[in-house]
Design a protein around this motif. Structure first.
Motif, PDB file in Angstrom:
ATOM      1  N   GLN A   8       0.642  -0.958   0.009  1.00  0.00           N
ATOM      2  CA  GLN A   8       0.312   0.334  -0.033  1.00  0.00           C
ATOM      3  C   GLN A   8       1.315   1.523  -0.103  1.00  0.00           C
ATOM      4  OE1 GLN A   8      -2.673   0.006   3.118  1.00  0.00           O
ATOM      5  NE2 GLN A   8      -3.699   2.393   2.642  1.00  0.00           N
ATOM      6  N   VAL A   9       1.461   1.047   0.447  1.00  0.00           N
ATOM      7  CA  VAL A   9       2.650   2.570   0.714  1.00  0.00           C
ATOM      8  C   VAL A   9       3.934   2.458  -0.187  1.00  0.00           C
ATOM      9  CG1 VAL A   9       3.791   3.688   2.789  1.00  0.00           C
ATOM     10  CG2 VAL A   9       1.954   2.591   3.459  1.00  0.00           C
ATOM     11  N   TYR A  10       4.391   1.326  -0.625  1.00  0.00           N
ATOM     12  CA  TYR A  10       5.031   1.878  -1.587  1.00  0.00           C
ATOM     13  C   TYR A  10       5.141   1.312  -2.585  1.00  0.00           C
ATOM     14  CZ  TYR A  10       8.447   3.149   2.164  1.00  0.00           C
ATOM     15  OH  TYR A  10       9.060   3.334   4.213  1.00  0.00           O
ATOM     16  N   GLY A  11       4.064   0.549  -2.957  1.00  0.00           N
ATOM     17  CA  GLY A  11       4.280  -0.574  -4.397  1.00  0.00           C
ATOM     18  C   GLY A  11       5.191  -1.299  -4.271  1.00  0.00           C
ATOM     19  N   ILE A  12       5.156  -2.423  -3.209  1.00  0.00           N
ATOM     20  CA  ILE A  12       6.046  -3.467  -3.439  1.00  0.00           C
ATOM     21  C   ILE A  12       5.378  -4.407  -2.962  1.00  0.00           C
ATOM     22  CG2 ILE A  12       8.309  -4.287  -2.066  1.00  0.00           C
ATOM     23  CD1 ILE A  12       8.771  -2.259  -1.087  1.00  0.00           C
ATOM     24  N   VAL A  30      15.016  -0.751   5.699  1.00  0.00           N
ATOM     25  CA  VAL A  30      15.093   0.625   5.712  1.00  0.00           C
ATOM     26  C   VAL A  30      13.245   0.947   5.030  1.00  0.00           C
ATOM     27  CG1 VAL A  30      14.728   2.654   4.040  1.00  0.00           C
ATOM     28  CG2 VAL A  30      17.036   1.540   4.617  1.00  0.00           C
ATOM     29  N   ARG A  31      12.771  -0.077   4.237  1.00  0.00           N
ATOM     30  CA  ARG A  31      11.498   0.531   4.227  1.00  0.00           C
ATOM     31  C   ARG A  31      10.567   0.165   5.601  1.00  0.00           C
ATOM     32  NH1 ARG A  31      14.178   1.049   0.412  1.00  0.00           N
ATOM     33  NH2 ARG A  31      13.501   1.737  -1.677  1.00  0.00           N
ATOM     34  N   ILE A  32      10.749  -1.342   6.373  1.00  0.00           N
ATOM     35  CA  ILE A  32       9.940  -1.588   7.372  1.00  0.00           C
ATOM     36  C   ILE A  32      10.081   0.155   8.058  1.00  0.00           C
ATOM     37  CG2 ILE A  32       9.984  -3.339   9.644  1.00  0.00           C
ATOM     38  CD1 ILE A  32      10.611  -5.634   6.896  1.00  0.00           C
ATOM     39  N   LEU A  33      11.246   0.288   8.278  1.00  0.00           N
ATOM     40  CA  LEU A  33      11.580   1.160   9.756  1.00  0.00           C
ATOM     41  C   LEU A  33      10.434   2.556   9.337  1.00  0.00           C
ATOM     42  CD1 LEU A  33      14.642   1.041  10.491  1.00  0.00           C
ATOM     43  CD2 LEU A  33      12.858   0.601  11.900  1.00  0.00           C
ATOM     44  N   GLY A  34      10.194   2.852   7.582  1.00  0.00           N
ATOM     45  CA  GLY A  34       9.695   3.955   7.100  1.00  0.00           C
ATOM     46  C   GLY A  34       8.122   3.741   8.009  1.00  0.00           C
ATOM     47  N   LEU A  36       6.758   2.886  10.284  1.00  0.00           N
ATOM     48  CA  LEU A  36       6.582   2.955  11.597  1.00  0.00           C
ATOM     49  C   LEU A  36       6.652   5.162  11.674  1.00  0.00           C
ATOM     50  CD1 LEU A  36       9.562   0.535  13.356  1.00  0.00           C
ATOM     51  CD2 LEU A  36       6.861   0.855  13.374  1.00  0.00           C
ATOM     52  N   SER A  37       7.009   5.285  10.514  1.00  0.00           N
ATOM     53  CA  SER A  37       6.876   7.067  10.615  1.00  0.00           C
ATOM     54  C   SER A  37       5.708   7.442   9.825  1.00  0.00           C
ATOM     55  CB  SER A  37       8.296   8.282   9.672  1.00  0.00           C
ATOM     56  OG  SER A  37       8.647   7.132   8.775  1.00  0.00           O
ATOM     57  N   THR A  38       4.663   6.460   9.287  1.00  0.00           N
ATOM     58  CA  THR A  38       3.374   6.828   8.298  1.00  0.00           C
ATOM     59  C   THR A  38       2.072   6.364   8.625  1.00  0.00           C
ATOM     60  OG1 THR A  38       2.641   7.126   5.281  1.00  0.00           O
ATOM     61  CG2 THR A  38       4.564   5.025   6.845  1.00  0.00           C
ATOM     62  N   ARG A  44       0.350   1.767  13.656  1.00  0.00           N
ATOM     63  CA  ARG A  44      -1.055   1.212  14.500  1.00  0.00           C
ATOM     64  C   ARG A  44      -0.965   0.231  15.853  1.00  0.00           C
ATOM     65  NH1 ARG A  44      -3.722   2.921  10.499  1.00  0.00           N
ATOM     66  NH2 ARG A  44      -4.310   0.845   9.717  1.00  0.00           N
ATOM     67  N   HIS A  45       0.219  -0.865  14.996  1.00  0.00           N
ATOM     68  CA  HIS A  45       0.453  -1.616  16.233  1.00  0.00           C
ATOM     69  C   HIS A  45       1.678  -1.455  16.700  1.00  0.00           C
ATOM     70  CE1 HIS A  45       1.292  -6.148  17.012  1.00  0.00           C
ATOM     71  NE2 HIS A  45       3.029  -5.613  16.987  1.00  0.00           N
ATOM     72  N   PHE A  46       2.466  -0.802  16.822  1.00  0.00           N
ATOM     73  CA  PHE A  46       3.224  -0.656  17.481  1.00  0.00           C
ATOM     74  C   PHE A  46       2.506   1.143  18.555  1.00  0.00           C
ATOM     75  CE2 PHE A  46       5.882  -3.580  15.038  1.00  0.00           C
ATOM     76  CZ  PHE A  46       6.301  -4.243  16.095  1.00  0.00           C
TER      77      PHE A  46
END
Length: 53
Positions: A8-12, A30-34, A36-38, A44-46
């Protein structure tokens, strides 16, 4: 949750053949950590919303 957010966020699309073999662990981290900032399921889980009151 992560798979849906990455799409959804990165189109991956993690089901794409050889995608993860062609990318480094750092690229994925880097994408997984990203996420957490969106606004995402992962965020929402963390960091669940504070209850009013």
């Amino acid at each position: 949750m992560l798979e849906a957010d990455l799409h959804q966020v990165y189109g991956i699309d993690l089901s794409a053949p050889d995608l993860l073999r062609e990318r480094s662990w750092r690229w994925l981290k880097v994408r997984i950590l990203g996420l957490l900032s969106t606004k995402s399921r992962t965020h929402r889980h963390f960091y669940p919303p504070q209850e009013a009151g």
